[in-house]
Write a protein that holds these residues in place. Structure first.
Motif, PDB file in Angstrom:
ATOM      1  N   VAL A 163       0.870  -1.180   0.000  1.00 48.04           N
ATOM      2  CA  VAL A 163       0.000   0.000   0.000  1.00 48.04           C
ATOM      3  C   VAL A 163       0.909   1.232   0.000  1.00 48.04           C
ATOM      4  O   VAL A 163       2.125   1.089   0.132  1.00 48.04           O
ATOM      5  CB  VAL A 163      -0.929   0.028   1.248  1.00 48.04           C
ATOM      6  CG1 VAL A 163      -1.828  -1.207   1.296  1.00 48.04           C
ATOM      7  CG2 VAL A 163      -0.130   0.135   2.552  1.00 48.04           C
ATOM      8  N   TYR A 164       0.335   2.416  -0.131  1.00 49.63           N
ATOM      9  CA  TYR A 164       1.138   3.632  -0.030  1.00 49.63           C
ATOM     10  C   TYR A 164       1.523   3.873   1.430  1.00 49.63           C
ATOM     11  O   TYR A 164       0.717   3.654   2.337  1.00 49.63           O
ATOM     12  CB  TYR A 164       0.368   4.853  -0.562  1.00 49.63           C
ATOM     13  CG  TYR A 164       0.554   5.075  -2.051  1.00 49.63           C
ATOM     14  CD1 TYR A 164      -0.086   4.252  -2.971  1.00 49.63           C
ATOM     15  CD2 TYR A 164       1.382   6.092  -2.535  1.00 49.63           C
ATOM     16  CE1 TYR A 164       0.100   4.428  -4.336  1.00 49.63           C
ATOM     17  CE2 TYR A 164       1.567   6.289  -3.891  1.00 49.63           C
ATOM     18  CZ  TYR A 164       0.932   5.457  -4.791  1.00 49.63           C
ATOM     19  OH  TYR A 164       1.124   5.631  -6.135  1.00 49.63           O
ATOM     20  N   THR A 180       7.401  -8.216   7.116  1.00 47.46           N
ATOM     21  CA  THR A 180       7.954  -7.345   8.159  1.00 47.46           C
ATOM     22  C   THR A 180       8.382  -8.211   9.329  1.00 47.46           C
ATOM     23  O   THR A 180       7.605  -9.061   9.784  1.00 47.46           O
ATOM     24  CB  THR A 180       6.883  -6.315   8.604  1.00 47.46           C
ATOM     25  OG1 THR A 180       6.570  -5.483   7.482  1.00 47.46           O
ATOM     26  CG2 THR A 180       7.385  -5.448   9.748  1.00 47.46           C
ATOM     27  N   THR A 187      11.651  -3.284  20.640  1.00 45.41           N
ATOM     28  CA  THR A 187      11.755  -3.963  19.340  1.00 45.41           C
ATOM     29  C   THR A 187      11.404  -2.981  18.231  1.00 45.41           C
ATOM     30  O   THR A 187      10.755  -1.964  18.466  1.00 45.41           O
ATOM     31  CB  THR A 187      10.785  -5.157  19.256  1.00 45.41           C
ATOM     32  OG1 THR A 187       9.474  -4.691  19.573  1.00 45.41           O
ATOM     33  CG2 THR A 187      11.190  -6.276  20.192  1.00 45.41           C
ATOM     34  N   MET A 246      -2.571  -2.747  17.599  1.00 40.85           N
ATOM     35  CA  MET A 246      -3.332  -3.574  16.658  1.00 40.85           C
ATOM     36  C   MET A 246      -4.760  -3.666  17.188  1.00 40.85           C
ATOM     37  O   MET A 246      -5.133  -4.649  17.826  1.00 40.85           O
ATOM     38  CB  MET A 246      -2.657  -4.950  16.585  1.00 40.85           C
ATOM     39  CG  MET A 246      -2.938  -5.735  15.354  1.00 40.85           C
ATOM     40  SD  MET A 246      -2.080  -5.220  13.881  1.00 40.85           S
ATOM     41  CE  MET A 246      -0.475  -5.909  13.985  1.00 40.85           C
TER      42      MET A 246
END
Ligand code: TXA
Ligand code: MG
Length: 359
Positions: free
Chosen positions: A39-40, A101, A120, A235
């Motif tokens: 995606v952008y 990722t 992290t 999330m």
């Protein structure tokens, strides 16, 4: 008034002067939206606290939701990660550049604003010539969340970024439509068992085969409920949502494109329609679309059940379209939680206000 510079760059014939202009903006701590294969992204210098703060402000992003750092070579990997476990390195060497990722221990060079205070950092090397050229010419890793206002569908075209974030990005590089249309797969390989944090363009089954071990898929990665903060901060359950309320219809089990459950699912949508007031829209597959003829609903065909790549690629655009064409309610068919289907269903469940399961 702030202005946004739009630079059109053909991914097959990179205009290096345009990239250099955008790269100089990145180095100066400004915001550049750019295409990746997924995606952008709304990019900034990943080593700058101020630049990262601007990204959060532009997106209206909660400060507890860390950014993904984009790199163009393995030297940059060691700049942002304190260490890279062998398993992660092996996978990265096989799949980067690509939509994977990896969550890794962060180095001191990455400011806490980028990782929302975590120890992290999430890193990926994007498989898009424009993204790679931008990072290379900037000479610095680029932190970039998807270039949408927080909680809304992600952008797969430059015009989506301009519509949603106009004047908030200093530069928008228009490199045409993205390739996969949904985000990268996020994997945490730091524990004893690999954990999927977000399903994405690389299916879990492919990653398991390369790793030679099972990946744990928590409920939140399927799109159910919020993730525990320690594992996957930011999330949140509701995400990717159009303004139009979306009702998702799913089969408890699917068995192939002509499964008997699919017929029941279509019937459940037709029955639901009878009680809908206002203007209903249906997000259908090629295989089922004809069942909704003459029922007074606008039908949007998202792709074929036999080619989930197509469905994934069109998903965010279709969610945006529901708002554009003024649907009062949208009824969407589900897909099996396999292959790209898992990523599609994660997005669809998070975008929906209600879920109907047919068995
Ligand atoms: O395909 C993609 O990954 C796109 C393009 C632009 O590269 N980017 C993207 O970024 O999807 P964003 O911000 O929309 O989603 C990044 C997610 C965050 O919501 C967060 O949950 C997770 O990555 N994340 C980032 N850093 C993390 C970390 N250290 N540990 C666990 N999860 C992390
Ligand atoms: Mg996002």
């Amino acid at each position: 008034m702030a202005l946004t510079i739009v630079l059109k760059v053909d991914p097959r014939k990179i205009d290096i002067e345009a990239i250099d202009l955008a790269a100089s903006y990145i180095r100066r701590g400004r915001l550049v939206a750019f295409p990746t294969e997924t995606v952008y992204g709304l990019g900034c210098n990943a080593l700058s606290s101020d630049a990262a703060r601007r990204v959060y402000e532009a997106k209206g992003r909660p400060p507890d939701n860390p950014l993904i750092v984009h790199i163009s070579d393995f030297d940059m990997l060691y700049l942002v990660a304190r260490e890279v476990p062998e398993k992660a390195l092996k996978l990265a060497k096989r799949l980067w550049p690509g939509p994977l990722t990896l969550v890794l221990p962060k180095s001191d060079r990455v400011p806490p604003e980028v990782t929302a205070g975590l120890e992290t950092v999430a890193v990926r090397m994007p498989a898009h010539p424009v993204a790679m050229a931008l990072i290379e010419r900037a000479g610095t890793p680029i932190a970039a969340p998807s270039a949408n206002p927080s909680g809304r569908p992600s952008p797969t075209k430059a015009e989506h970024v301009l519509r949603d974030l106009s004047f908030k990005a200093d530069i928008v590089i228009d490199g045409g439509e993205t390739i996969y249309g949904l985000e990268s797969t996020i994997l945490n390989l730091l524990g004893s068992v690999p954990v999927l944090l977000r399903p994405g363009a690389y299916p879990v089954e492919v990653l398991e085969e390369l790793l030679g071990e099972k990946i744990h898929v928590p409920e939140f990665a399927k799109g159910f409920g919020d993730a525990p903060r320690a594992l996957a901060p930011g999330m949140k359950h509701r995400h990717y949502a159009p303004s139009t309320p979306l009702v998702l219809f799913e089969c408890s089990e699917y068995d192939g494109p002509h499964s008997p459950c699919l017929e029941k699912l279509v019937n459940a949508i037709l029955a639901f329609l009878k009680d809908v007031s206002g203007r209903p829209c249906i997000v259908a597959s090629e295989e089922t679309a004809k069942a909704y003829r003459d029922v007074g609903a606008r039908v949007l065909v998202i792709g074929s059940r036999a080619n989930l790549y197509e469905v994934a690629k069109r998903l965010f655009e279709v969610l945006r379209k529901l708002d554009e064409i003024g649907c009062d309610v949208a009824l969407m068919e589900g897909y099996p939680d396999r292959g790209l289907g898992l990523a599609i269903m994660n997005r669809a469940r998070k975008a929906s206000v209600r879920r109907v399961v047919v068995s």
